[in-house]
Design a protein around this motif. Sequence first.
Motif, mmCIF file in Angstrom:
data_model
loop_
_atom_site.group_PDB
_atom_site.id
_atom_site.type_symbol
_atom_site.label_atom_id
_atom_site.label_comp_id
_atom_site.label_asym_id
_atom_site.label_seq_id
_atom_site.Cartn_x
_atom_site.Cartn_y
_atom_site.Cartn_z
ATOM 1 N N PRO A 175 59.372 44.710 29.472
ATOM 2 C CA PRO A 175 58.817 45.131 28.195
ATOM 3 C C PRO A 175 57.394 44.641 28.053
ATOM 4 O O PRO A 175 57.052 43.563 28.518
ATOM 5 C CB PRO A 175 59.739 44.452 27.177
ATOM 6 C CG PRO A 175 60.967 44.090 27.926
ATOM 7 C CD PRO A 175 60.540 43.858 29.342
ATOM 8 N N GLN A 176 56.553 45.399 27.396
ATOM 9 C CA GLN A 176 55.182 44.959 27.180
ATOM 10 C C GLN A 176 55.168 43.737 26.266
ATOM 11 O O GLN A 176 55.862 43.694 25.261
ATOM 12 C CB GLN A 176 54.351 46.079 26.529
ATOM 13 C CG GLN A 176 54.090 47.252 27.459
ATOM 14 C CD GLN A 176 53.073 46.934 28.527
ATOM 15 O OE1 GLN A 176 52.517 45.853 28.555
ATOM 16 N NE2 GLN A 176 52.841 47.887 29.412
ATOM 17 N N GLN A 177 54.351 42.765 26.621
ATOM 18 C CA GLN A 177 54.239 41.545 25.845
ATOM 19 C C GLN A 177 52.931 41.545 25.078
ATOM 20 O O GLN A 177 51.909 41.981 25.582
ATOM 21 C CB GLN A 177 54.279 40.319 26.768
ATOM 22 C CG GLN A 177 55.555 40.218 27.577
ATOM 23 C CD GLN A 177 56.765 40.108 26.707
ATOM 24 O OE1 GLN A 177 56.848 39.220 25.870
ATOM 25 N NE2 GLN A 177 57.708 41.007 26.853
ATOM 26 N N PRO A 178 52.918 41.062 23.839
ATOM 27 C CA PRO A 178 51.682 41.041 23.073
ATOM 28 C C PRO A 178 50.597 40.278 23.809
ATOM 29 O O PRO A 178 50.792 39.161 24.258
ATOM 30 C CB PRO A 178 52.095 40.318 21.783
ATOM 31 C CG PRO A 178 53.572 40.502 21.694
ATOM 32 C CD PRO A 178 54.058 40.524 23.104
ATOM 33 N N GLY A 179 49.444 40.902 23.962
ATOM 34 C CA GLY A 179 48.299 40.226 24.548
ATOM 35 C C GLY A 179 48.371 40.042 26.036
ATOM 36 O O GLY A 179 47.599 39.316 26.629
ATOM 37 N N GLY A 180 49.286 40.686 26.696
ATOM 38 C CA GLY A 180 49.391 40.486 28.140
ATOM 39 C C GLY A 180 50.218 41.558 28.787
ATOM 40 O O GLY A 180 50.728 42.456 28.144
ATOM 41 N N PRO A 181 50.393 41.485 30.102
ATOM 42 C CA PRO A 181 51.147 42.488 30.841
ATOM 43 C C PRO A 181 52.637 42.266 30.709
ATOM 44 O O PRO A 181 53.095 41.405 29.983
ATOM 45 C CB PRO A 181 50.681 42.264 32.278
ATOM 46 C CG PRO A 181 50.405 40.817 32.328
ATOM 47 C CD PRO A 181 49.866 40.447 30.960
ATOM 48 N N TRP A 211 49.584 33.729 35.440
ATOM 49 C CA TRP A 211 49.584 34.172 36.824
ATOM 50 C C TRP A 211 49.917 35.650 36.999
ATOM 51 O O TRP A 211 49.493 36.281 37.957
ATOM 52 C CB TRP A 211 50.580 33.336 37.628
ATOM 53 C CG TRP A 211 51.996 33.542 37.188
ATOM 54 C CD1 TRP A 211 52.672 32.860 36.226
ATOM 55 C CD2 TRP A 211 52.910 34.520 37.690
ATOM 56 N NE1 TRP A 211 53.946 33.344 36.081
ATOM 57 C CE2 TRP A 211 54.116 34.364 36.974
ATOM 58 C CE3 TRP A 211 52.829 35.508 38.666
ATOM 59 C CZ2 TRP A 211 55.236 35.159 37.200
ATOM 60 C CZ3 TRP A 211 53.936 36.312 38.899
ATOM 61 C CH2 TRP A 211 55.119 36.129 38.169
ATOM 62 N N PHE A 212 50.698 36.213 36.079
ATOM 63 C CA PHE A 212 51.161 37.587 36.219
ATOM 64 C C PHE A 212 50.090 38.607 35.854
ATOM 65 O O PHE A 212 50.307 39.810 35.974
ATOM 66 C CB PHE A 212 52.403 37.823 35.346
ATOM 67 C CG PHE A 212 52.243 37.332 33.931
ATOM 68 C CD1 PHE A 212 51.579 38.085 32.986
ATOM 69 C CD2 PHE A 212 52.762 36.098 33.558
ATOM 70 C CE1 PHE A 212 51.432 37.633 31.686
ATOM 71 C CE2 PHE A 212 52.610 35.636 32.253
ATOM 72 C CZ PHE A 212 51.943 36.407 31.318
ATOM 73 N N ASP A 213 48.928 38.136 35.396
ATOM 74 C CA ASP A 213 47.799 39.001 35.051
ATOM 75 C C ASP A 213 46.659 38.704 36.026
ATOM 76 O O ASP A 213 46.400 37.540 36.342
ATOM 77 C CB ASP A 213 47.359 38.719 33.614
ATOM 78 C CG ASP A 213 46.265 39.654 33.148
ATOM 79 O OD1 ASP A 213 46.584 40.618 32.431
ATOM 80 O OD2 ASP A 213 45.084 39.428 33.501
ATOM 81 N N PRO A 214 45.938 39.727 36.522
ATOM 82 C CA PRO A 214 44.922 39.487 37.545
ATOM 83 C C PRO A 214 43.556 39.099 37.008
ATOM 84 O O PRO A 214 42.615 38.949 37.794
ATOM 85 C CB PRO A 214 44.842 40.842 38.249
ATOM 86 C CG PRO A 214 45.093 41.832 37.149
ATOM 87 C CD PRO A 214 46.135 41.174 36.270
ATOM 88 N N SER A 215 43.416 38.922 35.713
ATOM 89 C CA SER A 215 42.077 38.744 35.135
ATOM 90 C C SER A 215 41.380 37.493 35.651
ATOM 91 O O SER A 215 40.146 37.467 35.768
ATOM 92 C CB SER A 215 42.155 38.722 33.612
ATOM 93 O OG SER A 215 43.040 37.732 33.144
ATOM 94 N N ALA A 216 42.119 36.432 35.967
ATOM 95 C CA ALA A 216 41.469 35.222 36.474
ATOM 96 C C ALA A 216 40.756 35.504 37.794
ATOM 97 O O ALA A 216 39.615 35.073 38.012
ATOM 98 C CB ALA A 216 42.498 34.107 36.659
ATOM 99 N N LEU A 217 41.392 36.258 38.668
ATOM 100 C CA LEU A 217 40.771 36.613 39.947
ATOM 101 C C LEU A 217 39.631 37.613 39.737
ATOM 102 O O LEU A 217 38.537 37.440 40.268
ATOM 103 C CB LEU A 217 41.823 37.207 40.885
ATOM 104 C CG LEU A 217 41.360 37.472 42.315
ATOM 105 C CD1 LEU A 217 41.340 36.172 43.118
ATOM 106 C CD2 LEU A 217 42.270 38.496 42.991
#
Length: 436
Positions: free
Chosen positions: A5-11, A264-270
Amino acid sequence: MTRTPQQPGGPNLDRRSVLTLGGLAAMTGVLAACGGNTGREPSTSASGGAGGSKPTLQQWYHQYGETGTQQAVERYAAAYPNAKVVVTWKPGDYDQSTAASLLTNAGPDVFEYGNGPTIDMIKGGQVVDMTDLFGDAKGDFNDSILKRMTYQDKIWAIPQVIDMQLLVYRKSMLDKAGLQPPQTIDELIDAAKKLTNGNVKGLFLGNAGGADLMGGPMLWSAGLDYLTEDNKFGFDDPRAATALGKLREMWDAKVLLLGAPKDWFDPSALVNGLTAMQFTGLWTFPDIKKGLGDDFGVMAWPKLDAQGKDSVPVGAYGSCVSARSTNTDAAKAFAKWLWIDQTKDQLDFATSYGFHIPSRKSLIPQAESLKTGQAADAARLATEVGHAQSPLLWTPKASTAFGDAMNRIVKEGADPKAQIAQVKAVADAELKRVLS
């Protein structure tokens, strides 16, 4: 498989949390109390109602995040010729509500569950044996995933699609530092030190420093596992203490990115240059590609040393049949039709809604999205060094104990050997319970 399920503010996280962390918070399937009526339309008998109409089957899915997924599964169900299949799309705590429903007459006939049913569901007689459905197709499924869904030589679920986690790195950053992709944990630490510069950290293992994510990969790096092949505690070993201690070494070296805006589950840091290397999921590839083009490479989590093993965690939701179904034969026939016979739909489900890997080896070469570049490398790793996140007999209680120990080792610097002993005491008691 980690559609969530989509999470608020994230993937999407909820689904991935079960598949990537080995189900730390998953229900055991044996609940003291159950909820009320779920609104389930009872299934009919094999002969149907008056006049011999088709049976009605209830099929449950958790609420996926990707656009078009619900419409796809409803389309598959509508095409089935031998039963009326009613799809229920369930938001909220899917695992808990589904586990509770299996103890009532208000549950599904066919349902998906993360990495297949729990050992308590199997031992409690809540799901039916699916072994006879596979036939010659058995060898075509991802070996690690199929093994995870097998108990006492019986297969209890049909793998749907696979998600995986792996190490992703910025090629340009490694090139600038004169580095090759690290082949061992010590090489990884050394590379992370050299890549740490000002506000840029060498490695991102999540905002908990890997405490909530990397326990399994660190054990596998040492050539160990949660359990042995004969279902005994698997990491009461000096090599395990050494491996887990390496995460604390990374923490102390201040090479880990902590406190990133997204985990970690979002790539924005990289993508945003906060880190040179990140442990993340296959599902991030479209966003990484959009942000970085081809300036990224992929690799397995490296081995501890020459005696260790590379690995990538893999997970899959499995299609199960409830033993409380009033028509288990019809339910099994539908599950076989959808997840074994209909390879075109299986390929569609894996690749048209998000970024995933088919659970069937023969379908991977047919997936356009997995034929070239980093995606092809990832698919190869999933087949060659894929490792189910945790064994079937590694229960939620054991997972919680291990998670608590990992937090103490990584964040507090607790002695790994002593922490492993505490986990062993819990795991041994759980093994005694489930194997009795």
